[in-house]
Design a protein around this motif. Sequence first.
Motif, short mmCIF file in Angstrom:
data_model
loop_
_atom_site.label_atom_id
_atom_site.label_comp_id
_atom_site.label_asym_id
_atom_site.label_seq_id
_atom_site.Cartn_x
_atom_site.Cartn_y
_atom_site.Cartn_z
N VAL A 1 43.32 38.08 12.96
CA VAL A 1 42.47 37.28 13.85
C VAL A 1 41.19 36.87 13.14
O VAL A 1 40.59 37.66 12.40
CB VAL A 1 42.18 38.06 15.15
CG1 VAL A 1 41.51 39.40 14.87
CG2 VAL A 1 41.34 37.24 16.11
N ILE A 2 40.79 35.64 13.40
CA ILE A 2 39.53 35.08 12.90
C ILE A 2 38.61 34.86 14.08
O ILE A 2 39.01 34.30 15.10
CB ILE A 2 39.79 33.77 12.14
CG1 ILE A 2 40.56 34.05 10.85
CG2 ILE A 2 38.47 33.05 11.84
CD1 ILE A 2 40.94 32.81 10.09
N ALA A 3 37.36 35.28 13.94
CA ALA A 3 36.37 35.13 15.00
C ALA A 3 35.38 34.02 14.66
O ALA A 3 34.93 33.90 13.51
CB ALA A 3 35.62 36.44 15.22
N CYS A 4 35.05 33.22 15.67
CA CYS A 4 34.12 32.10 15.51
C CYS A 4 32.71 32.54 15.92
O CYS A 4 32.51 32.95 17.07
CB CYS A 4 34.55 30.93 16.36
SG CYS A 4 36.23 30.33 16.03
N SER A 5 31.76 32.41 15.02
CA SER A 5 30.40 32.86 15.33
C SER A 5 29.67 31.91 16.27
O SER A 5 28.64 32.27 16.84
CB SER A 5 29.60 33.00 14.03
OG SER A 5 29.39 31.73 13.42
#
Length: 222
Positions: A186-190
């Motif tokens: 999973v990639i998280a968007c800041s």
Amino acid sequence: MSLRFQSIGFDLDGTLLDTSGDLAATLNRVLAEDGRPPLPLARILGMVGRGVDVLLEQAVAATGGGDAAVLARLHPRFVATYGAHIAEHSRPYPGVLDALDALAAQGITLAVVTNKLEALTLPLLEATGLLPRFATVIGGDTLGPGTAKPSPAPILEMLRRCGGPAAFVGDSLYDVQAAQAAGVPVIACSFGFSQAPVATLGADAVIDSFAELIPALARISV
């Protein structure tokens, strides 16, 4: 930059789209109609992510409280009002379209997995021009009660529909927990709606813009 993923899923609010203006306007309109004070945008965004039921529960608690009857009264008002103003202010984040096109050019299947009601998700995606880009859309109620993120159920359903290996992109702890429980990186968007620093969420990577998405996917795809 070739990626090994067969499918990639995306959260909606705070990930693909900045929906903050329409969500806040709708919630405060419904609260005002019920004789309640408005809430500031930052506080509203802290309530977003678990679906309309949790949003209303927290908003009612923050504006004087209320029982199940109050929530039952406000729920259809919120859904109707939001549906009538679905994309007056909501827009894709910068770089979203280019990133989706680049992924599609590699033959990667794209999906939306959101806790927003499916009946609101589909017209929102259509109004913002994103709907044709996705092979499947899974809303918070698509699979029935108790299956919204952080449950892994909707991401597992995405895998069933779209195939794997897969990755997921979101902005909240619920996105990270759901993806991890489903065994998906999973990639998280800041730039989303998370009230906690995204670096603390435990994602495999953090991006500050969609220009960073494909390089981040390449790093976690090895």
